[in-house]
Design a protein around this motif. Structure first.
Motif, PDB file in Angstrom:
ATOM      1  N   GLY A  17       0.802  -1.215   0.000  1.00 37.80           N
ATOM      2  CA  GLY A  17       0.000   0.000   0.000  1.00 37.80           C
ATOM      3  C   GLY A  17       0.836   1.267   0.000  1.00 37.80           C
ATOM      4  O   GLY A  17       0.515   2.243  -0.669  1.00 37.80           O
ATOM      5  N   GLY A  18       1.924   1.259   0.777  1.00 41.42           N
ATOM      6  CA  GLY A  18       2.779   2.429   0.878  1.00 41.42           C
ATOM      7  C   GLY A  18       4.198   2.114   0.463  1.00 41.42           C
ATOM      8  O   GLY A  18       4.454   1.156  -0.263  1.00 41.42           O
ATOM      9  N   GLY A  19       5.116   2.955   0.935  1.00 48.24           N
ATOM     10  CA  GLY A  19       6.521   2.720   0.646  1.00 48.24           C
ATOM     11  C   GLY A  19       6.845   2.720  -0.829  1.00 48.24           C
ATOM     12  O   GLY A  19       6.273   3.478  -1.619  1.00 48.24           O
ATOM     13  N   LEU A  20       7.760   1.845  -1.220  1.00 47.44           N
ATOM     14  CA  LEU A  20       8.247   1.841  -2.597  1.00 47.44           C
ATOM     15  C   LEU A  20       7.149   1.534  -3.609  1.00 47.44           C
ATOM     16  O   LEU A  20       7.221   1.965  -4.767  1.00 47.44           O
ATOM     17  N   GLY A 206      -0.743   4.428   2.674  1.00 48.70           N
ATOM     18  CA  GLY A 206       0.186   4.943   1.676  1.00 48.70           C
ATOM     19  C   GLY A 206      -0.117   6.324   1.157  1.00 48.70           C
ATOM     20  O   GLY A 206       0.544   6.794   0.228  1.00 48.70           O
ATOM     21  N   ALA A 207      -1.099   7.011   1.756  1.00 48.10           N
ATOM     22  CA  ALA A 207      -1.435   8.355   1.263  1.00 48.10           C
ATOM     23  C   ALA A 207      -0.268   9.317   1.441  1.00 48.10           C
ATOM     24  O   ALA A 207       0.016  10.139   0.563  1.00 48.10           O
ATOM     25  N   GLY A 208       0.417   9.231   2.588  1.00 47.29           N
ATOM     26  CA  GLY A 208       1.556  10.117   2.829  1.00 47.29           C
ATOM     27  C   GLY A 208       2.701   9.857   1.875  1.00 47.29           C
ATOM     28  O   GLY A 208       3.329  10.801   1.369  1.00 47.29           O
ATOM     29  N   SER A 232      -0.373  17.869  -5.968  1.00 46.96           N
ATOM     30  CA  SER A 232      -0.241  16.597  -5.259  1.00 46.96           C
ATOM     31  C   SER A 232      -1.361  16.397  -4.250  1.00 46.96           C
ATOM     32  O   SER A 232      -1.821  15.270  -4.042  1.00 46.96           O
ATOM     33  N   LYS A 233      -1.811  17.465  -3.627  1.00 50.52           N
ATOM     34  CA  LYS A 233      -2.963  17.386  -2.727  1.00 50.52           C
ATOM     35  C   LYS A 233      -4.182  16.887  -3.509  1.00 50.52           C
ATOM     36  O   LYS A 233      -4.900  15.976  -3.062  1.00 50.52           O
ATOM     37  N   ASP A 234      -4.404  17.445  -4.694  1.00 49.80           N
ATOM     38  CA  ASP A 234      -5.520  17.016  -5.537  1.00 49.80           C
ATOM     39  C   ASP A 234      -5.345  15.566  -5.986  1.00 49.80           C
ATOM     40  O   ASP A 234      -6.305  14.782  -6.008  1.00 49.80           O
ATOM     41  N   PHE A 235      -4.118  15.215  -6.353  1.00 44.99           N
ATOM     42  CA  PHE A 235      -3.826  13.863  -6.830  1.00 44.99           C
ATOM     43  C   PHE A 235      -4.151  12.821  -5.765  1.00 44.99           C
ATOM     44  O   PHE A 235      -4.784  11.787  -6.045  1.00 44.99           O
ATOM     45  N   VAL A 236      -3.748  13.073  -4.520  1.00 40.40           N
ATOM     46  CA  VAL A 236      -3.996  12.117  -3.443  1.00 40.40           C
ATOM     47  C   VAL A 236      -5.488  11.999  -3.154  1.00 40.40           C
ATOM     48  O   VAL A 236      -5.999  10.897  -2.907  1.00 40.40           O
ATOM     49  N   CYS A 237      -6.195  13.111  -3.192  1.00 39.85           N
ATOM     50  CA  CYS A 237      -7.646  13.077  -2.962  1.00 39.85           C
ATOM     51  C   CYS A 237      -8.340  12.191  -3.988  1.00 39.85           C
ATOM     52  O   CYS A 237      -9.206  11.375  -3.652  1.00 39.85           O
ATOM     53  N   ALA A 239      -6.901   9.801  -5.722  1.00 41.71           N
ATOM     54  CA  ALA A 239      -6.434   8.430  -5.512  1.00 41.71           C
ATOM     55  C   ALA A 239      -7.209   7.753  -4.383  1.00 41.71           C
ATOM     56  O   ALA A 239      -7.610   6.587  -4.498  1.00 41.71           O
ATOM     57  N   ILE A 240      -7.448   8.476  -3.281  1.00 44.57           N
ATOM     58  CA  ILE A 240      -8.207   7.916  -2.162  1.00 44.57           C
ATOM     59  C   ILE A 240      -9.648   7.652  -2.573  1.00 44.57           C
ATOM     60  O   ILE A 240     -10.223   6.603  -2.259  1.00 44.57           O
TER      61      ILE A 240
END
Length: 252
Positions: A17-20, A206-208, A232-237, A239-240
């Motif tokens: 989910g996160g990391g690499l 993995g959002a962070g 990037s704020k928009d991109f994560v929103c 993605a979630i």
């Protein structure tokens, strides 16, 4: 011609989910060629979720292998101990003209207080050499060594991080200040800018990491710091909001 190569120095999330995994996926979405130096492995054991550091000598060998690669940006994620962090810092110090995003992961249940304190001091050494630092609220408290309870406190924390050498800071506030909005603070040493978006349901992993690697991707493509953060704020929103389309949240 601008390089399309981008490097992540980050750990492996066994649940992907996160990391690499988040880093390479974000790089690919942005049509960048992702390189990777693995800092640690993770595993779910009888003792819980464990972080297993890669030997610092092996991290150095990975980074030495990439010394002649032209990177448009570098993203630094989980550095499991001081020895590994020192190798990453040395690499960054030799790439002074490359945009660098530091996601200062400090909150791990597996770490003792002394280890967290030592790593905190090591991460602060990165500040003068990176473009932007992206802590969450708890990490910002540990780095700035103040308690954050209000939106004024988050401003004070950002100022402290700037005084410690960070050029630009984005503190991820999440839902701490508003139960309907996810609120972050961007500070460039001159101006405070609050960024908000509707708070979305879901247990998202993995959002962070995605946020930091998205900022690195935007910087690699020539965007300004503030524009990279906003995009990037928009991109994560997004993605979630669409995570369940890919079965991401079904694992948890």
């Amino acid at each position: 011609m601008m390089s399309s190569n981008i490097l992540a120095i980050s750990g492996n999330d066994i649940f992907s989910g996160g990391g690499l995994h988040a880093d390479l996926t974000t790089f690919a979405v942005n049509k960048l060629h992702g390189f990777l130096t693995v800092s640690c492995l993770t595993a779910l054991t009888s003792n819980g979720f464990e972080v297993i550091p890669i030997e610092a000598t092996v991290v150095k060998q990975q980074l030495d292998s990439l010394v002649n690669v032209d990177f448009a940006a570098i993203k630094i994620g989980l550095l499991p101990n001081v020895d590994v962090a020192e190798q990453a810092l040395h690499f960054v110090q030799n790439h002074k003209t490359t945009p660098v995003v530091l996601d200062p992961v400090l909150v791990c249940k597996e770490k003792h207080d002394l280890e967290v304190s030592s790593l905190r001091d090591e991460l602060v050494k990165f500040f003068p050499y990176v473009t932007i630092v992206t802590p969450n609220l708890v990490e910002a408290q540990l780095l700035a060594q103040i308690e954050i309870k209000t939106t004024n406190d988050i401003k004070v924390a950002a100022q402290h991080l700037h005084e410690l050498g960070a050029h630009n800071i984005i503190i991820k506030g999440g839902n701490r200040f508003d139960d309907k909005e996810a609120i972050d603070l961007f500070y460039d040493g001159r101006e405070f800018t609050f960024l908000s978006a509707p708070l979305l349901d879901g247990n998202n992993v993995g959002a962070g990491c995605t946020f930091a690697s998205s900022i690195a991707s935007q910087l690699a493509q020539g965007k300004s710091i503030k524009e990279a953060v906003r995009l990037s704020k928009d991109f994560v929103c997004v993605a979630i909001a669409h995570a369940d389309d890919y079965g991401v949240n079904q694992l948890f």
